[in-house]
Design a protein around this motif. Structure first.
Motif, PDB file in Angstrom:
ATOM      1  N   LEU A 207      13.107  30.626  93.968  1.00  0.00           N
ATOM      2  CA  LEU A 207      12.599  31.669  94.867  1.00  0.00           C
ATOM      3  C   LEU A 207      11.080  31.776  94.793  1.00  0.00           C
ATOM      4  O   LEU A 207      10.420  32.017  95.809  1.00  0.00           O
ATOM      5  N   LEU A 208      10.523  31.606  93.608  1.00  0.00           N
ATOM      6  CA  LEU A 208       9.064  31.629  93.474  1.00  0.00           C
ATOM      7  C   LEU A 208       8.429  30.472  94.229  1.00  0.00           C
ATOM      8  O   LEU A 208       7.468  30.649  94.995  1.00  0.00           O
ATOM      9  N   ARG A 209       8.946  29.260  94.024  1.00  0.00           N
ATOM     10  CA  ARG A 209       8.370  28.078  94.657  1.00  0.00           C
ATOM     11  C   ARG A 209       8.588  28.074  96.166  1.00  0.00           C
ATOM     12  O   ARG A 209       7.775  27.534  96.912  1.00  0.00           O
ATOM     13  N   LYS A 229       4.316  37.347  93.972  1.00  0.00           N
ATOM     14  CA  LYS A 229       5.412  36.463  94.373  1.00  0.00           C
ATOM     15  C   LYS A 229       6.495  36.415  93.303  1.00  0.00           C
ATOM     16  O   LYS A 229       7.693  36.365  93.615  1.00  0.00           O
ATOM     17  N   ALA A 230       6.082  36.416  92.041  1.00  0.00           N
ATOM     18  CA  ALA A 230       7.063  36.437  90.953  1.00  0.00           C
ATOM     19  C   ALA A 230       7.849  37.740  90.980  1.00  0.00           C
ATOM     20  O   ALA A 230       9.084  37.743  90.824  1.00  0.00           O
ATOM     21  N   LYS A 235      12.736  40.862  92.388  1.00  0.00           N
ATOM     22  CA  LYS A 235      13.267  41.972  93.187  1.00  0.00           C
ATOM     23  C   LYS A 235      14.405  41.500  94.092  1.00  0.00           C
ATOM     24  O   LYS A 235      15.387  42.237  94.300  1.00  0.00           O
ATOM     25  N   ILE A 236      14.309  40.300  94.641  1.00  0.00           N
ATOM     26  CA  ILE A 236      15.388  39.777  95.494  1.00  0.00           C
ATOM     27  C   ILE A 236      16.686  39.725  94.709  1.00  0.00           C
ATOM     28  O   ILE A 236      17.735  40.195  95.169  1.00  0.00           O
ATOM     29  N   PHE A 405      17.014  47.381  84.247  1.00  0.00           N
ATOM     30  CA  PHE A 405      16.512  48.020  83.036  1.00  0.00           C
ATOM     31  C   PHE A 405      14.998  48.177  83.024  1.00  0.00           C
ATOM     32  O   PHE A 405      14.452  48.874  82.167  1.00  0.00           O
ATOM     33  N   LEU A 406      14.306  47.484  83.907  1.00  0.00           N
ATOM     34  CA  LEU A 406      12.886  47.698  84.134  1.00  0.00           C
ATOM     35  C   LEU A 406      12.559  47.196  85.539  1.00  0.00           C
ATOM     36  O   LEU A 406      13.361  46.478  86.140  1.00  0.00           O
ATOM     37  N   SER A 407      11.404  47.570  86.054  1.00  0.00           N
ATOM     38  CA  SER A 407      11.070  47.202  87.423  1.00  0.00           C
ATOM     39  C   SER A 407      10.661  45.734  87.512  1.00  0.00           C
ATOM     40  O   SER A 407      10.228  45.130  86.522  1.00  0.00           O
ATOM     41  N   ALA A 408      10.778  45.203  88.708  1.00  0.00           N
ATOM     42  CA  ALA A 408      10.364  43.819  88.938  1.00  0.00           C
ATOM     43  C   ALA A 408       8.877  43.648  88.672  1.00  0.00           C
ATOM     44  O   ALA A 408       8.441  42.646  88.083  1.00  0.00           O
ATOM     45  N   ASP A 409       8.073  44.637  89.080  1.00  0.00           N
ATOM     46  CA  ASP A 409       6.630  44.559  88.868  1.00  0.00           C
ATOM     47  C   ASP A 409       6.298  44.551  87.385  1.00  0.00           C
ATOM     48  O   ASP A 409       5.442  43.763  86.924  1.00  0.00           O
TER      49      ASP A 409
END
Length: 424
Positions: A207-209, A229-230, A235-236, A405-409
């Motif tokens: 997904l990153l690439r 992007k990461a 998040k996806i 358990f924690l945010s994507a950011d």
């Protein structure tokens, strides 16, 4: 480390043997191949030995992952390594730093009867140092693919006339398919190893690439907008998990069982599971028709996580020319017999095999072979690759974020900080 047994004419007469005599070179071989891969490689070694009375491969299989590479490093350092070994190309950057591999020259390739032009460019690039020296010979490209339940998708908008996935051109398209599957009784529409480890890394990196994102840029982890992007890739997956579209904390074996048990309509996993589903089909225990395609392009560019098994020669200045020539003979023979290896699901790195009619008849392999042109190898860094610190970051940060358990950011930012500290 190296054993060369001489069977002379005098010895043959003394033993009462008839027929031609030869000098036999014994090649010490190490690999990390278990399961179906191990069975196939042992068969190839046996066939080589039968066809080459002058060369005998003595094969040893060691534990996959960190134990294998630790043993290689220590054994080569004291001059007790093998003559040839299998190697993940994702581990090449660390191998270069440790100095454990011997460069493979044009003359070496000529002895093996092959050339760099015989291989997919992505695999040669992954097998080469920054200054262009070839450090290993790629044997395959093994990547993730999308396995799918053809029976369930029959007659839907997501299956074309040839039985291949279609209409998946965005994250929204994929979410729509998974939501439809959820509404139609599939408890975990898309299964993959979600507890962490290799499965989560491979989906995240794909997904990153596909966003044209890079883990490393000039020695900096997730530089510039790559951090966003990461976070978006995480998040996806987190959104899919929150909607019940991917499983909670699925271990590797459980993720496979969800698909084979009819709980998932799609399954993202390595090509190495092709024999599993083929065997179940032959045993009539699967209960549905299945197939596998390249992971769909859901974002800006086609990209699929990939690695390669390769053949490498340890850096041993005392290796004699006779042994090295025998090793190169082994490598060339293996490449030219890579169709047998393709039965494990892998895409041969040796293009003449992929271009052959025999490979074209091998399904689903021939259909997803297109991914070789979109192979996204792990970042070229000592912190990346099999059993690397990046895998630790997946277990400790990405997987927990996927499960809320924690945010994507926060996960992306902490991953950047932890990995950057290892490079500074």
């Amino acid at each position: 480390m190296r054993k060369i047994g001489k069977l002379t004419a005098a010895t043959a007469l003394a033993l009462g043997l008839s027929g031609p005599a030869w000098a036999q070179v014994e090649v010490e071989w190490w690999d990390f191949l278990g399961g179906g891969d191990g069975v196939r490689m042992k068969a190839l070694i046996g066939q080589f030995n039968e066809e080459h009375p002058d060369i005998q491969i003595n094969g040893t299989t060691l534990e996959w992952g960190l134990p294998f590479y630790t043993k290689v490093r220590t054994s080569v350092a004291v001059g007790q390594g093998p003559d040839i070994m299998t190697y993940h190309l994702s581990r090449l950057p660390l191998a270069l730093e440790e100095g454990v591999l011997s460069p493979i020259t044009e003359a070496d390739l000529e002895t093996a009867g092959i050339s760099t032009g015989d291989f997919f460019p992505a695999s040669i690039a992954a097998a080469s140092s920054e200054d262009g020296a070839l450090m290993a010979v790629p044997f395959d490209i093994h990547a993730i693919v999308t396995y799918y339940n053809r029976t369930a998708l029959e007659g839907t908008e997501w299956l074309d006339a040839d039985g291949n996935l279609t209409g998946l051109n965005s994250i929204d398209d994929m979410t729509a398919l998974l939501t439809w599957a959820k509404d139609n009784g599939f408890s975990d529409p898309l299964s993959f190893q979600t507890e962490g480890g290799g499965g989560t890394w491979r989906v995240f990196y794909t997904l990153l690439r596909q966003q044209n994102g890079e883990m490393l840029t000039d020695g900096e982890v997730l530089a510039g907008d790559n951090l966003d992007k990461a976070a978006n890739a995480i998040k996806i997956m987190a959104d899919w998990r929150a909607a019940g579209l991917i499983p909670e904390q699925a271990a590797y074996e459980a993720s496979v069982a969800l698909f084979s048990g009819g709980k998932s309509v799609l399954h993202i996993n390595g090509v190495w599971e092709v024999p599993t589903f083929k065997d179940q089909t032959e045993a009539d225990t699967l209960g549905f028709d299945w197939f596998a395609n390249e992971v769909p392009q859901l974002m800006d560019q086609p990209a699929t996580w990939a690695d390669s098994h390769a053949f490498a020669i340890p850096n041993d200045p005392d290796m004699d020319a006779e042994t090295r020539d025998a090793v190169l003979t082994v490598i060339g023979w293996m490449e030219k017999h890579s169709l047998d290896w393709a039965g494990a699901g892998h895409i041969p790195a040796y293009k003449p095999t992929v271009d052959s009619d025999a490979y074209g008849a091998l399904q689903p392999n021939a259909t997803y072979a297109s991914l070789a042109g979109n192979a996204a190898f792990d970042p070229r860094s000592k912190i990346a690759g099999v059993a690397s610190p990046i895998y630790d970051a997946v277990d400790n940060l990405i997987a927990p974020a996927v499960h809320g358990f924690l945010s994507a950011d926060d996960a992306a930012a902490e991953m950047k900080a932890q990995l950057q500290a290892l490079l500074n």
